[in-house]
Design a protein around this motif. Structure first.
Motif, mmCIF file in Angstrom:
data_model
loop_
_atom_site.group_PDB
_atom_site.id
_atom_site.type_symbol
_atom_site.label_atom_id
_atom_site.label_comp_id
_atom_site.label_asym_id
_atom_site.label_seq_id
_atom_site.Cartn_x
_atom_site.Cartn_y
_atom_site.Cartn_z
ATOM 1 N N PHE A 296 9.916 -5.432 -25.089
ATOM 2 C CA PHE A 296 9.112 -4.452 -24.362
ATOM 3 C C PHE A 296 7.646 -4.881 -24.304
ATOM 4 C CE2 PHE A 296 6.408 -0.644 -24.483
ATOM 5 C CZ PHE A 296 6.785 -0.037 -23.299
ATOM 6 N N LEU B 246 5.269 -0.316 -14.067
ATOM 7 C CA LEU B 246 6.282 -0.639 -15.078
ATOM 8 C C LEU B 246 6.521 0.536 -16.012
ATOM 9 C CD1 LEU B 246 8.119 -2.750 -16.439
ATOM 10 C CD2 LEU B 246 6.140 -3.455 -17.799
ATOM 11 N N MET B 247 5.455 1.232 -16.397
ATOM 12 C CA MET B 247 5.583 2.332 -17.344
ATOM 13 C C MET B 247 6.282 3.551 -16.746
ATOM 14 S SD MET B 247 4.477 1.277 -20.197
ATOM 15 C CE MET B 247 4.459 2.831 -21.066
ATOM 16 N N THR C 195 12.072 1.455 -18.509
ATOM 17 C CA THR C 195 11.010 1.403 -19.514
ATOM 18 C C THR C 195 11.122 2.582 -20.469
ATOM 19 O OG1 THR C 195 9.530 0.288 -17.947
ATOM 20 C CG2 THR C 195 8.522 1.319 -19.870
#
Length: 253
Positions: A61, A74-75, A80
């Motif tokens: 990660f 991405l978050m 994620t």
């Protein structure tokens, strides 16, 4: 260093492909471990392995965050969130069995490895000829794993009929197929709502798999004019634009 790591995650070299295959194998091993440990008491050995898995997931990660060019995007991805939940559940033994099902969220990470499908089709002819069937099967399996994990976590402390992952899986499959033997039920409003989700969403995914299995097979041959990829096996012209297409065939019907 950052460029080398980015090359492993997104590159097209042999080393990058081997690395992503390794991530896929790690995900599968994690899933099998989660299922197997639901049948045992979590002693020091299991907790140690939990920590090892958690460290590896955390390192993966952190590496993806580090090399990302758009960290905000991405978050916000579901994969994620799945990784964050997996890290917490593996590294926080104080959470106990209440967070056990969150480990199954790691199965969502398999969706991220679907980017390997192109490489799999190149390396294994079976994936090329059965891509749609495999994709539909994986979608159904991921749903079953997640719902089984949720049922196990919410029912294990309260429902004497749900003692391990196998019991939860049995109920999930019987509900999904609308068989409903009645030997295991989920009491209360929460249990009924979970059953509704399994039946509605599960049947939809199951019917999608049946559709792919029984409809005429399609051939992947990009049309040079309009870009249509899937064509009937005996097609001579593209259905979208009428361009002549050249599908390699052995002449079988």
């Amino acid at each position: 260093m950052k460029n080398r790591i980015r090359e492993l995650y997104a590159g097209d070299t042999d080393a990058a492909h081997r690395f992503r295959y390794g991530l896929l194998i790690f995900d599968i091993v994690t899933i099998l471990f989660v299922i197997a440990t639901s049948f045992t008491r979590h002693g020091p050995v299991v907790e140690t392995i939990d920590m090892v898995f958690g460290v590896f997931i955390l390192a993966d990660f952190a590496a993806r965050i580090w090399i990302s060019t758009n960290r905000l995007r991405l978050m916000t991805r579901l994969t994620t969130l799945a990784d964050l939940i997996a890290v917490v559940s593996f590294l926080a033994p104080l959470a106990g069995e209440g967070l056990g099902f969150l480990r199954v969220m790691r199965t969502l990470r398999l969706l991220h490895t679907y980017q390997l499908s192109t490489r799999l089709r190149k390396d294994f002819p079976y994936f090329e000829s059965n891509h749609e069937v495999i994709s539909a099967s994986l979608n159904l399996l991921v749903f079953i794993f997640i719902m089984t994990g949720i049922i196990y976590a919410t029912q294990y402390p309260l429902n004497p009929d749900i003692q391990n992952y196998a019991d939860a899986l049995y109920f999930t499959v019987t509900a999904l197929t609308t068989t409903g033997f009645g030997d295991i039920t989920l009491p209360g409003t929460l249990g009924r709502m979970i059953s509704v989700v399994v039946m509605i969403a599960g049947v939809t995914l199951f019917l999608r798999l049946v559709q792919v299995l029984f409809r005429p097979n399609k051939v992947r041959q990009p049309c040079g004019t309009c870009g249509l990829v899937l064509h009937d096996a005996d097609a001579v012209h593209c259905k979208h634009c009428g361009t002549v297409i050249h599908i390699e065939t052995e002449g079988q019907t």
